[in-house]
Design an enzyme around this catalytic site. Sequence first.
Site, PDB file in Angstrom:
ATOM      1  N   GLU A 367      37.612  81.632  22.888  1.00 32.85           N
ATOM      2  CA  GLU A 367      36.541  80.602  22.835  1.00 32.85           C
ATOM      3  C   GLU A 367      35.196  81.208  22.436  1.00 32.85           C
ATOM      4  OE1 GLU A 367      36.784  77.437  25.643  1.00 32.85           O
ATOM      5  OE2 GLU A 367      38.968  77.599  25.738  1.00 32.85           O
TER       6      GLU A 367
HETATM    7  C1  FAD Z   1      45.435  84.860  23.940  1.00 42.06           C
HETATM    8  C2  FAD Z   1      44.603  84.093  22.963  1.00 42.06           C
HETATM    9  C3  FAD Z   1      44.556  82.707  23.055  1.00 42.06           C
HETATM   10  C4  FAD Z   1      43.798  81.973  22.119  1.00 42.06           C
HETATM   11  N1  FAD Z   1      43.827  80.596  22.184  1.00 42.06           N
HETATM   12  C5  FAD Z   1      43.231  79.885  21.181  1.00 42.06           C
HETATM   13  C6  FAD Z   1      43.387  78.451  21.133  1.00 42.06           C
HETATM   14  O1  FAD Z   1      44.011  77.834  22.006  1.00 42.06           O
HETATM   15  N2  FAD Z   1      42.830  77.778  20.089  1.00 42.06           N
HETATM   16  C7  FAD Z   1      42.132  78.418  19.111  1.00 42.06           C
HETATM   17  O2  FAD Z   1      41.662  77.744  18.204  1.00 42.06           O
HETATM   18  N3  FAD Z   1      41.966  79.768  19.129  1.00 42.06           N
HETATM   19  C8  FAD Z   1      42.511  80.519  20.138  1.00 42.06           C
HETATM   20  N4  FAD Z   1      42.378  81.891  20.168  1.00 42.06           N
HETATM   21  C9  FAD Z   1      41.642  82.557  19.087  1.00 42.06           C
HETATM   22  C10 FAD Z   1      40.307  83.132  19.531  1.00 42.06           C
HETATM   23  O3  FAD Z   1      39.391  82.089  19.759  1.00 42.06           O
HETATM   24  C11 FAD Z   1      39.861  84.111  18.432  1.00 42.06           C
HETATM   25  O4  FAD Z   1      40.731  85.237  18.545  1.00 42.06           O
HETATM   26  C12 FAD Z   1      38.405  84.498  18.558  1.00 42.06           C
HETATM   27  O5  FAD Z   1      37.584  83.408  18.273  1.00 42.06           O
HETATM   28  C13 FAD Z   1      38.063  85.665  17.616  1.00 42.06           C
HETATM   29  O6  FAD Z   1      38.510  85.437  16.316  1.00 42.06           O
HETATM   30  P1  FAD Z   1      39.362  86.583  15.565  1.00 42.06           P
HETATM   31  O7  FAD Z   1      40.455  87.002  16.467  1.00 42.06           O
HETATM   32  O8  FAD Z   1      39.714  86.065  14.225  1.00 42.06           O
HETATM   33  O9  FAD Z   1      38.357  87.806  15.438  1.00 42.06           O
HETATM   34  P2  FAD Z   1      37.218  88.018  14.299  1.00 42.06           P
HETATM   35  O10 FAD Z   1      36.413  86.791  14.154  1.00 42.06           O
HETATM   36  O11 FAD Z   1      37.866  88.579  13.089  1.00 42.06           O
HETATM   37  O12 FAD Z   1      36.325  89.139  14.999  1.00 42.06           O
HETATM   38  C14 FAD Z   1      36.699  90.521  15.028  1.00 42.06           C
HETATM   39  C15 FAD Z   1      35.556  91.296  15.682  1.00 42.06           C
HETATM   40  O13 FAD Z   1      34.350  91.112  14.925  1.00 42.06           O
HETATM   41  C16 FAD Z   1      33.310  90.603  15.751  1.00 42.06           C
HETATM   42  N5  FAD Z   1      32.459  89.702  14.984  1.00 42.06           N
HETATM   43  C17 FAD Z   1      32.832  88.698  14.156  1.00 42.06           C
HETATM   44  N6  FAD Z   1      31.751  88.098  13.630  1.00 42.06           N
HETATM   45  C18 FAD Z   1      30.665  88.725  14.145  1.00 42.06           C
HETATM   46  C19 FAD Z   1      29.263  88.571  13.988  1.00 42.06           C
HETATM   47  N7  FAD Z   1      28.733  87.619  13.212  1.00 42.06           N
HETATM   48  N8  FAD Z   1      28.426  89.414  14.666  1.00 42.06           N
HETATM   49  C20 FAD Z   1      28.945  90.372  15.496  1.00 42.06           C
HETATM   50  N9  FAD Z   1      30.265  90.563  15.669  1.00 42.06           N
HETATM   51  C21 FAD Z   1      31.114  89.751  15.002  1.00 42.06           C
HETATM   52  C22 FAD Z   1      34.033  89.856  16.869  1.00 42.06           C
HETATM   53  O14 FAD Z   1      33.222  89.733  18.027  1.00 42.06           O
HETATM   54  C23 FAD Z   1      35.245  90.770  17.102  1.00 42.06           C
HETATM   55  O15 FAD Z   1      34.868  91.838  17.928  1.00 42.06           O
HETATM   56  C24 FAD Z   1      43.065  82.644  21.107  1.00 42.06           C
HETATM   57  C25 FAD Z   1      43.098  84.056  21.053  1.00 42.06           C
HETATM   58  C26 FAD Z   1      43.864  84.772  21.954  1.00 42.06           C
HETATM   59  C27 FAD Z   1      43.897  86.274  21.851  1.00 42.06           C
END
Ligand code: FAD
Length: 390
Positions: A367
């Site tokens: 989230e």
């Molecule tokens: C167990 C689990 C359950 C989940 N459940 C749901 C769900 O029910 N519905 C749903 O829609 N999603 C869900 N998610 C997805 C979750 O919301 C995303 O994993 C999260 O938003 C991060 O996106 P990403 O994994 O693509 O990482 P990325 O966005 O690729 O980020 C990778 C890293 O870069 C950093 N980063 C990215 N942009 C910036 C910035 N502008 N400035 C500084 N740092 C940055 C992030 O903080 C992170 O450390 C779930 C994830 C997990 C692991």
Amino acid sequence: MTVERVLPTGDAHDLLDLVRDLIGKEVAPRAAADESAGRFPREVFTTLGRAGLLGLPYPEEHGGAAQPYEVYLQVIEELAAGWLAVGLGLSVHTLSCFPVAAYGTAEQRAALLPEMLGGEWLGAYCLSEPQSGSDAAALATRAVPGDGGSAGYTVDGVKAWITHGGAADFYTLMARTSADGARGISCFHVPAGTEGLSFGAPERKMGMRSSPTAQVRFDGVRLAPEALLGSEGEGFRIAMAALDGGRLGIAACAVGVAQAAFETATAYAAERRQFGSRIIDFQGVGFMLADMATQIAAARALYLDAARLRDAGRPYGTRAAMAKLFATDMCMKVTTDAVQVLGGYGYVEDFPVERLMREAKVLQIVEGTNQVQRLVIGRALARDAENAGR
Ligand SMILES: Cc1cc2nc3c(=O)[nH]c(=O)nc-3n(C[C@H](O)[C@H](O)[C@H](O)COP(=O)(O)OP(=O)(O)OC[C@H]3O[C@@H](n4cnc5c(N)ncnc54)[C@H](O)[C@@H]3O)c2cc1C
């Protein structure tokens, strides 16, 4: 030692007593074994629904309990202390119901909410995609209006990381109805079983293995016009409004997980003897426990403060981001320290703290990662400074 809770009414006390009783009998006892086996406790959600706990913050008219958010979050905290997969599951379900409850037409609310709130249906919230996580507005799943000359939409795309993916009864979907960035996103209700909907294998996770997380794939999924929630192009706004509340749910989960780790660590430290003394009497350990208790109390106060703003109808998004950020970082630290207090016994499955530490990590990611929470808070500060003419 438990950190005292401040409750607004006698009814909330009764509700929390009921919840603690239910957790003690039906939730906590099976958490370790089910987590180890990766078993999803679907029937626990039916039990919660029948006890009136799946629609706590929603109006009574359609089966909700009309409870203040402040009370709903304390229920989430208790559940997460018993078993995070259940506490977080309830939070995700509540988030998934939000677009119908807040933006649905009277017909949509009457048709969908009774089963959403009554325990018959469990929800999933589909925003993230393989290529768009933090940058959610870049999502690519398309809902093409009037495809093939028919009314309604045809959806193609892949959603990633979806909690309850493959196990839910309905999917709240954000999809693109035009190329116009965040303004081109719309929100839809998609029942499980709709033709063209399929699921990836459950992800193999570090923790919270009882909570299924999977890709949700849309392959030519046909939706009726009534599947649209709110207006076309309003989906991103709906998704962000839902997440403001959802982040408070995650903060409450974090406080619950930390509280469970703290209680285990304190009980252990009062029993375990080394050098002829209880380890709790060594200042090095006692200070760690004192910091844990203080941090947990502060995180709880912060999420309750944000909830009270929401309950008063005031803007609360920035405070919710602060609560999510603080509570989940706190939870990671407290669960890590709890493992330390137990020494070698903290690192094995005989005690719950290693599981709680693995569970804590996910709360810093879901989230909106904690970097994204800092972005939200920083942008609000910049806006305030601009408005003040600085
Ligand atoms: C167990 C689990 C359950 C989940 N459940 C749901 C769900 O029910 N519905 C749903 O829609 N999603 C869900 N998610 C997805 C979750 O919301 C995303 O994993 C999260 O938003 C991060 O996106 P990403 O994994 O693509 O990482 P990325 O966005 O690729 O980020 C990778 C890293 O870069 C950093 N980063 C990215 N942009 C910036 C910035 N502008 N400035 C500084 N740092 C940055 C992030 O903080 C992170 O450390 C779930 C994830 C997990 C692991």
